[in-house]
Design a protein around this motif. Structure first.
Motif, PDB file in Angstrom:
ATOM      1  N   LYS A 207       0.828  -1.212   0.000  1.00  0.00           N
ATOM      2  CA  LYS A 207       0.000   0.000   0.000  1.00  0.00           C
ATOM      3  C   LYS A 207       0.856   1.253   0.000  1.00  0.00           C
ATOM      4  O   LYS A 207       0.505   2.265  -0.627  1.00  0.00           O
ATOM      5  CB  LYS A 207      -0.945  -0.013   1.199  1.00  0.00           C
ATOM      6  CG  LYS A 207      -2.094  -1.000   1.066  1.00  0.00           C
ATOM      7  CD  LYS A 207      -2.993  -0.984   2.292  1.00  0.00           C
ATOM      8  CE  LYS A 207      -4.153  -1.964   2.146  1.00  0.00           C
ATOM      9  NZ  LYS A 207      -4.996  -2.001   3.367  1.00  0.00           N
ATOM     10  N   GLU A 240      -3.774   7.832   6.000  1.00  0.00           N
ATOM     11  CA  GLU A 240      -4.485   6.563   6.000  1.00  0.00           C
ATOM     12  C   GLU A 240      -4.686   6.086   4.569  1.00  0.00           C
ATOM     13  O   GLU A 240      -5.068   6.867   3.687  1.00  0.00           O
ATOM     14  CB  GLU A 240      -5.843   6.724   6.684  1.00  0.00           C
ATOM     15  CG  GLU A 240      -6.653   5.435   6.742  1.00  0.00           C
ATOM     16  CD  GLU A 240      -8.045   5.645   7.306  1.00  0.00           C
ATOM     17  OE1 GLU A 240      -8.775   4.649   7.474  1.00  0.00           O
ATOM     18  OE2 GLU A 240      -8.414   6.811   7.569  1.00  0.00           O
ATOM     19  N   TRP A 242      -6.884   3.265   2.566  1.00  0.00           N
ATOM     20  CA  TRP A 242      -8.034   2.419   2.837  1.00  0.00           C
ATOM     21  C   TRP A 242      -8.646   1.897   1.528  1.00  0.00           C
ATOM     22  O   TRP A 242      -8.122   2.170   0.452  1.00  0.00           O
ATOM     23  CB  TRP A 242      -9.081   3.173   3.669  1.00  0.00           C
ATOM     24  CG  TRP A 242      -9.332   4.579   3.224  1.00  0.00           C
ATOM     25  CD1 TRP A 242      -8.582   5.683   3.502  1.00  0.00           C
ATOM     26  CD2 TRP A 242     -10.413   5.032   2.407  1.00  0.00           C
ATOM     27  NE1 TRP A 242      -9.118   6.799   2.923  1.00  0.00           N
ATOM     28  CE2 TRP A 242     -10.255   6.428   2.241  1.00  0.00           C
ATOM     29  CE3 TRP A 242     -11.508   4.417   1.803  1.00  0.00           C
ATOM     30  CZ2 TRP A 242     -11.139   7.213   1.498  1.00  0.00           C
ATOM     31  CZ3 TRP A 242     -12.405   5.179   1.062  1.00  0.00           C
ATOM     32  CH2 TRP A 242     -12.211   6.554   0.920  1.00  0.00           C
ATOM     33  N   SER A 243      -9.708   1.144   1.640  1.00  0.00           N
ATOM     34  CA  SER A 243     -10.379   0.549   0.479  1.00  0.00           C
ATOM     35  C   SER A 243      -9.387  -0.212  -0.393  1.00  0.00           C
ATOM     36  O   SER A 243      -9.329  -0.030  -1.619  1.00  0.00           O
ATOM     37  CB  SER A 243     -11.090   1.635  -0.347  1.00  0.00           C
ATOM     38  OG  SER A 243     -11.873   1.058  -1.372  1.00  0.00           O
ATOM     39  N   GLU A 244      -8.590  -1.068   0.264  1.00  0.00           N
ATOM     40  CA  GLU A 244      -7.603  -1.895  -0.449  1.00  0.00           C
ATOM     41  C   GLU A 244      -6.636  -1.049  -1.271  1.00  0.00           C
ATOM     42  O   GLU A 244      -6.223  -1.442  -2.373  1.00  0.00           O
ATOM     43  CB  GLU A 244      -8.314  -2.911  -1.358  1.00  0.00           C
ATOM     44  CG  GLU A 244      -9.226  -3.882  -0.624  1.00  0.00           C
ATOM     45  CD  GLU A 244      -8.474  -4.650   0.462  1.00  0.00           C
ATOM     46  OE1 GLU A 244      -7.348  -5.094   0.195  1.00  0.00           O
ATOM     47  OE2 GLU A 244      -9.023  -4.790   1.585  1.00  0.00           O
ATOM     48  N   ARG A 246      -7.324   1.883  -2.570  1.00  0.00           N
ATOM     49  CA  ARG A 246      -8.007   2.736  -3.549  1.00  0.00           C
ATOM     50  C   ARG A 246      -8.460   4.056  -2.959  1.00  0.00           C
ATOM     51  O   ARG A 246      -9.049   4.885  -3.647  1.00  0.00           O
ATOM     52  CB  ARG A 246      -9.206   1.994  -4.138  1.00  0.00           C
ATOM     53  CG  ARG A 246      -8.823   0.797  -4.990  1.00  0.00           C
ATOM     54  CD  ARG A 246     -10.042  -0.013  -5.397  1.00  0.00           C
ATOM     55  NE  ARG A 246     -11.076   0.851  -5.969  1.00  0.00           N
ATOM     56  CZ  ARG A 246     -12.344   0.464  -6.154  1.00  0.00           C
ATOM     57  NH1 ARG A 246     -12.720  -0.742  -5.769  1.00  0.00           N
ATOM     58  NH2 ARG A 246     -13.217   1.277  -6.700  1.00  0.00           N
ATOM     59  N   GLY A 247      -8.194   4.260  -1.670  1.00  0.00           N
ATOM     60  CA  GLY A 247      -8.526   5.513  -1.027  1.00  0.00           C
ATOM     61  C   GLY A 247      -7.380   5.986  -0.157  1.00  0.00           C
ATOM     62  O   GLY A 247      -6.694   5.177   0.476  1.00  0.00           O
ATOM     63  N   THR A 249      -6.437   9.226   2.657  1.00  0.00           N
ATOM     64  CA  THR A 249      -6.835  10.420   3.399  1.00  0.00           C
ATOM     65  C   THR A 249      -5.644  10.903   4.227  1.00  0.00           C
ATOM     66  O   THR A 249      -5.073  10.137   4.992  1.00  0.00           O
ATOM     67  CB  THR A 249      -8.031  10.141   4.326  1.00  0.00           C
ATOM     68  OG1 THR A 249      -9.155   9.733   3.536  1.00  0.00           O
ATOM     69  CG2 THR A 249      -8.413  11.392   5.105  1.00  0.00           C
ATOM     70  N   THR A 263      -8.459  14.037   0.637  1.00  0.00           N
ATOM     71  CA  THR A 263      -8.868  12.671   0.317  1.00  0.00           C
ATOM     72  C   THR A 263      -8.873  12.452  -1.191  1.00  0.00           C
ATOM     73  O   THR A 263      -9.383  13.287  -1.955  1.00  0.00           O
ATOM     74  CB  THR A 263     -10.271  12.371   0.875  1.00  0.00           C
ATOM     75  OG1 THR A 263     -10.230  12.451   2.301  1.00  0.00           O
ATOM     76  CG2 THR A 263     -10.739  10.976   0.478  1.00  0.00           C
ATOM     77  N   VAL A 265      -9.982   9.318  -3.888  1.00  0.00           N
ATOM     78  CA  VAL A 265     -10.721   8.060  -3.941  1.00  0.00           C
ATOM     79  C   VAL A 265     -10.820   7.586  -5.387  1.00  0.00           C
ATOM     80  O   VAL A 265     -11.157   8.369  -6.290  1.00  0.00           O
ATOM     81  CB  VAL A 265     -12.149   8.214  -3.377  1.00  0.00           C
ATOM     82  CG1 VAL A 265     -12.832   6.850  -3.306  1.00  0.00           C
ATOM     83  CG2 VAL A 265     -12.130   8.869  -2.016  1.00  0.00           C
ATOM     84  N   ASP A 266     -10.531   6.318  -5.599  1.00  0.00           N
ATOM     85  CA  ASP A 266     -10.659   5.687  -6.907  1.00  0.00           C
ATOM     86  C   ASP A 266     -12.101   5.227  -7.101  1.00  0.00           C
ATOM     87  O   ASP A 266     -12.593   4.364  -6.374  1.00  0.00           O
ATOM     88  CB  ASP A 266      -9.703   4.492  -6.983  1.00  0.00           C
ATOM     89  CG  ASP A 266      -9.844   3.712  -8.277  1.00  0.00           C
ATOM     90  OD1 ASP A 266     -10.198   4.334  -9.300  1.00  0.00           O
ATOM     91  OD2 ASP A 266      -9.598   2.490  -8.277  1.00  0.00           O
ATOM     92  N   LEU A 267     -12.792   5.835  -8.072  1.00  0.00           N
ATOM     93  CA  LEU A 267     -14.166   5.448  -8.428  1.00  0.00           C
ATOM     94  C   LEU A 267     -14.177   5.130  -9.921  1.00  0.00           C
ATOM     95  O   LEU A 267     -14.634   5.935 -10.736  1.00  0.00           O
ATOM     96  CB  LEU A 267     -15.144   6.583  -8.094  1.00  0.00           C
ATOM     97  CG  LEU A 267     -15.175   7.009  -6.620  1.00  0.00           C
ATOM     98  CD1 LEU A 267     -16.002   8.281  -6.440  1.00  0.00           C
ATOM     99  CD2 LEU A 267     -15.734   5.894  -5.759  1.00  0.00           C
TER     100      LEU A 267
END
Length: 375
Positions: A207, A240, A242-244, A246-247, A249, A263, A265-267
């Motif tokens: 990560k 941090e 998070w989401s494996e 993909r996020g 923060t 933040t 975030v991968d969407l």
């Protein structure tokens, strides 16, 4: 007006969607006599499409040509080509990420000073008319207490599909090996000591590597914009992943006690790209909203909320100039070369961002706050 002869190295999406169309439109400022790409097909197609007289697949041939400047938008890392360009006495525009390690940026700065040429980082968002309007507003604020960044990132292919980006599969796999080795070397220089800590779990290491490249490649826009708007943070309070992976923060601390929560975030399947920079003070807040970098003709927006001297609350969304950030940064590069204008996005300033990325990875791995290098 002096026309700058500029060669373009890297004929991929960012060159096809933005740089070459913009250089063509800025025909009074620039002339593009030659382009280069490892892919013969891409170099040939781009030269034909944008009426460039010559194309090559070896960057050394481009540097030996009659050009004043080079625009580097090939794959990362770009360090080897940048150093060669300075050695050849060229002005250099380097698309983000400029590089990954402090050793790389220091080598570039040394080479640039020796050459005495202009070096500009491709930090287009701070050239955006909306960003500059927002900065003027923020500069009038007595202070700020809270800052928020939200970067909701779909898959780039969703937006690139709106353009005719020509791609070719004609480069032998071995041709990418030197760049891969250079990338590994740069990562080792930047965060090797962090990743080699005793007892570090494999998941954390993986990560950390992901966030390192994510910060350098995508969230770098938020990092440099934040620095130009408010100055460098004094510490990284927390980071941090998070989401494996993909996020991300991050909480940044500032000398005045303010906090920034940033933040990313991968969407991947969501079309609607969102990127905002929000600065909150006691009597005013300023919000900048950006479109995806892979768009043309879509303006960024600024919203200002405040309280007048008589206590009246107001909200306004000023009209933003139409000229794109990509065009403005090229005009600025031209002015730096021909008029001696001070570079707004210099390599010296980019060094701060590289240091901050490294400190952020350290904060995530060690799970404790990190005092920033430039604090």
């Amino acid at each position: 007006m002096n026309r700058i002869r500029i060669g373009v190295i890297g004929c991929g999406a960012i060159a096809q969607v933005h740089h070459l169309p913009n250089l063509t439109a800025l025909h009074r400022e620039f002339e593009v006599p030659i382009v280069c790409d490892l892919s013969h097909g891409a170099a040939h197609a781009v030269a034909k499409r944008f009426h460039v007289p010559e194309f090559v697949t070896d960057y050394n041939e481009l540097l030996a040509a009659d050009v004043d400047a080079v625009l580097l938008c090939h794959g990362d890392p770009k360090t080897e080509v940048a150093l060669a360009a300075f050695e050849a006495g060229k002005h250099v525009f380097i698309e983000k990420p400029v590089c990954f390690s402090l050793q790389e940026i220091d080598a570039m700065l040394t080479a640039q000073r020796r050459a005495g040429t202009v070096a500009q980082a491709g930090y287009m968002k701070v050239h955006d008319p909306a960003f500059q309007l927002a900065k003027r507003e923020v500069d009038t604020m007595e202070s700020y207490r809270f800052v928020q960044i939200n970067h909701l990132h779909p898959n780039n292919s969703l937006h690139l599909s709106q353009f005719d980006v020509e791609r070719f599969n004609d480069v032998p796999a071995d041709a990418f090996k030197p760049a891969g080795a250079a990338r590994e070397k740069a990562q080792a220089e930047a965060i090797g000591d962090v990743l080699s800590q005793t007892g570090l779990e494999t998941d954390t290491r993986n990560k950390a590597q992901r966030v390192f490249y994510l910060l350098a490649g995508s969230m770098i826009h938020d990092i440099y914009s934040l620095r130009v708007m408010l100055g460098s943070p004094s510490e990284i309070v927390s980071a941090e992943v998070w989401s494996e992976g993909r996020g991300v923060t991050i909480v940044f601390g500032y000398p005045n006690g303010a906090r920034c929560v940033a933040t990313w975030v991968d969407l991947p399947d969501l079309w609607d790209f969102r990127e905002t920079l929000e600065i909150y003070g006691d009597k005013k807040r300023v919000i900048v909203s950006y479109p995806t970098g892979f768009s043309r003709g879509i303006l960024s927006e600024v919203t200002i909320h405040g309280i007048d001297d008589d206590g009246t609350t107001y909200s306004k969304t000023p009209a933003v100039e139409w000229e794109s950030a990509f065009v403005r940064e090229l005009r600025h590069f031209h002015a730096c070369i021909t008029e001696g204008e001070t570079c707004y996005t210099s390599l010296e300033s980019a060094r701060n961002d590289i240091a901050l990325i490294i400190d952020t990875v350290r904060c995530y791995v060690e799970r404790k706050s990190v005092v920033c290098e430039n604090a």
